[in-house]
Design an enzyme around this catalytic site. Structure first.
Site, PDB file in Angstrom:
ATOM      1  N   LYS A  66      35.214  40.300  36.274  1.00 35.38           N
ATOM      2  CA  LYS A  66      36.543  40.488  36.856  1.00 35.38           C
ATOM      3  C   LYS A  66      36.936  39.183  37.549  1.00 35.38           C
ATOM      4  O   LYS A  66      36.297  38.764  38.508  1.00 35.38           O
ATOM      5  CB  LYS A  66      36.556  41.641  37.852  1.00 35.38           C
ATOM      6  CG  LYS A  66      37.941  41.900  38.448  1.00 35.38           C
ATOM      7  CD  LYS A  66      37.924  43.069  39.415  1.00 35.38           C
ATOM      8  CE  LYS A  66      39.305  43.325  39.989  1.00 35.38           C
ATOM      9  NZ  LYS A  66      39.301  44.440  40.963  1.00 35.38           N
ATOM     10  N   ARG A 111      49.338  45.116  42.799  1.00 32.92           N
ATOM     11  CA  ARG A 111      49.316  45.199  44.263  1.00 32.92           C
ATOM     12  C   ARG A 111      50.564  45.895  44.781  1.00 32.92           C
ATOM     13  O   ARG A 111      50.535  46.536  45.832  1.00 32.92           O
ATOM     14  CB  ARG A 111      49.115  43.802  44.852  1.00 32.92           C
ATOM     15  CG  ARG A 111      47.700  43.313  44.561  1.00 32.92           C
ATOM     16  CD  ARG A 111      47.435  41.873  44.888  1.00 32.92           C
ATOM     17  NE  ARG A 111      46.077  41.526  44.448  1.00 32.92           N
ATOM     18  CZ  ARG A 111      45.614  40.306  44.338  1.00 32.92           C
ATOM     19  NH1 ARG A 111      46.386  39.275  44.650  1.00 32.92           N
ATOM     20  NH2 ARG A 111      44.385  40.079  43.918  1.00 32.92           N
ATOM     21  N   ARG A 170      40.812  37.000  47.112  1.00 31.31           N
ATOM     22  CA  ARG A 170      39.514  37.584  46.784  1.00 31.31           C
ATOM     23  C   ARG A 170      38.620  36.604  46.026  1.00 31.31           C
ATOM     24  O   ARG A 170      37.738  37.009  45.282  1.00 31.31           O
ATOM     25  CB  ARG A 170      39.726  38.867  45.967  1.00 31.31           C
ATOM     26  CG  ARG A 170      40.528  39.917  46.719  1.00 31.31           C
ATOM     27  CD  ARG A 170      40.636  41.210  45.920  1.00 31.31           C
ATOM     28  NE  ARG A 170      41.269  42.231  46.737  1.00 31.31           N
ATOM     29  CZ  ARG A 170      42.351  42.918  46.389  1.00 31.31           C
ATOM     30  NH1 ARG A 170      42.921  42.702  45.209  1.00 31.31           N
ATOM     31  NH2 ARG A 170      42.870  43.835  47.188  1.00 31.31           N
ATOM     32  N   GLU A 194      26.524  37.731  34.974  1.00 29.76           N
ATOM     33  CA  GLU A 194      26.966  39.018  35.519  1.00 29.76           C
ATOM     34  C   GLU A 194      26.611  40.159  34.565  1.00 29.76           C
ATOM     35  O   GLU A 194      26.207  41.253  34.998  1.00 29.76           O
ATOM     36  CB  GLU A 194      28.477  38.992  35.773  1.00 29.76           C
ATOM     37  CG  GLU A 194      28.927  38.046  36.868  1.00 29.76           C
ATOM     38  CD  GLU A 194      28.671  38.578  38.267  1.00 29.76           C
ATOM     39  OE1 GLU A 194      28.112  39.691  38.403  1.00 29.76           O
ATOM     40  OE2 GLU A 194      29.031  37.891  39.235  1.00 29.76           O
ATOM     41  N   LYS A 238      38.053  41.814  32.760  1.00 23.81           N
ATOM     42  CA  LYS A 238      39.379  42.001  33.356  1.00 23.81           C
ATOM     43  C   LYS A 238      39.821  40.686  33.992  1.00 23.81           C
ATOM     44  O   LYS A 238      39.052  40.111  34.764  1.00 23.81           O
ATOM     45  CB  LYS A 238      39.318  43.101  34.421  1.00 23.81           C
ATOM     46  CG  LYS A 238      40.627  43.381  35.127  1.00 23.81           C
ATOM     47  CD  LYS A 238      40.456  44.465  36.181  1.00 23.81           C
ATOM     48  CE  LYS A 238      41.785  44.760  36.884  1.00 23.81           C
ATOM     49  NZ  LYS A 238      41.640  45.778  37.940  1.00 23.81           N
ATOM     50  N   SER A 266      48.185  44.550  34.982  1.00 29.32           N
ATOM     51  CA  SER A 266      49.601  44.752  35.300  1.00 29.32           C
ATOM     52  C   SER A 266      50.479  43.574  34.933  1.00 29.32           C
ATOM     53  O   SER A 266      51.587  43.740  34.392  1.00 29.32           O
ATOM     54  CB  SER A 266      49.740  45.057  36.790  1.00 29.32           C
ATOM     55  OG  SER A 266      49.221  43.997  37.589  1.00 29.32           O
ATOM     56  N   TYR A 292      48.480  50.387  30.373  1.00 24.68           N
ATOM     57  CA  TYR A 292      49.518  51.268  30.905  1.00 24.68           C
ATOM     58  C   TYR A 292      50.388  51.851  29.798  1.00 24.68           C
ATOM     59  O   TYR A 292      51.189  52.745  30.058  1.00 24.68           O
ATOM     60  CB  TYR A 292      50.364  50.499  31.926  1.00 24.68           C
ATOM     61  CG  TYR A 292      49.531  50.008  33.095  1.00 24.68           C
ATOM     62  CD1 TYR A 292      49.142  50.876  34.115  1.00 24.68           C
ATOM     63  CD2 TYR A 292      49.072  48.691  33.148  1.00 24.68           C
ATOM     64  CE1 TYR A 292      48.346  50.439  35.163  1.00 24.68           C
ATOM     65  CE2 TYR A 292      48.285  48.248  34.188  1.00 24.68           C
ATOM     66  CZ  TYR A 292      47.922  49.126  35.192  1.00 24.68           C
ATOM     67  OH  TYR A 292      47.116  48.695  36.220  1.00 24.68           O
TER      68      TYR A 292
END
Length: 321
Positions: free
Chosen positions: A194, A204, A215, A231, A246, A272, A311
């Site tokens: 990610k 958000r 982040r 990872e 992602k 998004s 979505y």
């Protein structure tokens, strides 16, 4: 040699197509918010809403009827219910756990019910973990909160948990907590790669984020590709049942790497910003909406994703059905 022979009719192209997109490959992310009396459109994500509990249940049933493979639920609490440790995340009365219980009661095992296992929606600072007195996210203190949240979500009825916070050791900590609490069959979808992406902006808005700062100390650097393999190795060793990349469209190289090296199914999240770029261009008549949506999903599948979170899942499932 004339490769065009195999492109000459739609039937021939369909016969020799190497990549397909089917409704079962798609997972629909959904937002449910406390304090709403009707669904609230998200301005930066045309066609996506924050649901009420009732509209969530209706939309979930419609999506499953259309054939989508699964649902990923995100909870949006009231601002006054947020605190520094995200207490609402593991409360049985928290918006997400109530939503999981309601959808599981409605649909049972007819779909794969997934939960976002992260604190960012529930904290007043908007970070994915517990913040220390110097403003840094405390990795190990966060793991205990993830463990409590995971058990609460499993108890509420989630089939699959999606720890998305990118804390070191999160899969092992959650797996141990679930097994100890009597939920050995609850699966873990690791957010293995990610990235700290600019394409999360509309999300958000969708979760009424309270984020202060960024982040980048825990999500991956967009410049790094090989790091995703490290990872992946860790998540598999810790017991991940599925893994994810992602965002999807900007990281197809990483997705291909992960798919080539993973021993478990691979998911990718069309985030998004990726959704909103296509939506905005289509609204302006700059691109063909349906064609761009299907091409984008095909590219993600072609790069190696077994599962695509998008979505458009319910709408595309209707097209394909």
């Amino acid at each position: 040699m004339r490769p065009r022979r195999l492109r000459s009719t739609s039937a021939i192209r369909r016969l020799v197509a190497q990549t397909d997109v089917e409704p079962r490959h798609l997972v629909l992310p959904m937002f449910v918010a406390d304090g709403l009396t009707e669904p609230k459109p998200i301005d930066s994500m045309p066609g996506v809403v924050q649901h009420t509990m009732d509209s969530l249940r209706q939309a979930a049933q419609a999506a499953v009827a259309a054939g989508v493979g699964g649902l990923m639920l995100f909870g949006v609490p009231r601002a006054e219910d947020k605190d520094d440790i995200g207490s609402g995340a593991d409360s049985a009365d928290g918006v997400l756990n109530r939503a999981l219980a309601a959808v599981r009661a409605d649909l049972g095992d007819d779909t794969v019910l997934m939960a976002d296992t992260c604190l960012d929606e529930f904290t007043d600072h908007g970070h994915c973990g517990v913040v220390d007195d110097q403003g840094r996210v405390d990795n190990d203190a966060t793991l205990s909160r993830y463990a409590a949240m995971a058990v609460a979500q499993a108890r509420a009825g989630a089939h699959v948990l999606g720890p998305s916070g990118m804390m070191d050791g999160q899969i092992a900590a959650i797996r141990a907590a679930l097994d100890s609490a009597g939920y050995p069959d609850t699966a873990l979808l690791a957010y293995t790669a990610k990235y700290a992406s600019a394409f999360y902006g509309p999300f958000r808005d969708a979760v009424d984020s309270s984020l202060e700062g960024d982040r980048r100390t825990y999500q991956q650097d967009p410049a790094n590709r090989a790091e995703a393999m490290r990872e992946l190795e860790l998540d598999l060793a810790e017991g991940a049942d599925l893994v994810m990349v992602k965002p999807a469209m900007g990281y197809l190289d990483v997705l291909t790497d992960v798919a080539a090296n993973s021993t478990v199914p691979v998911a990718a999240y069309q985030v998004s910003g990726e959704y909103s770029m296509i939506s905005a261009a289509a609204q302006r008549g700059w691109i063909d909406r349906r064609g761009a949506i299907l091409e984008s999903l095909t590219s993600i599948r072609r790069a190696g994703a077994s599962i695509v979170l998008t979505y458009w899942a319910a709408e595309v499932a209707e097209w394909l059905r």
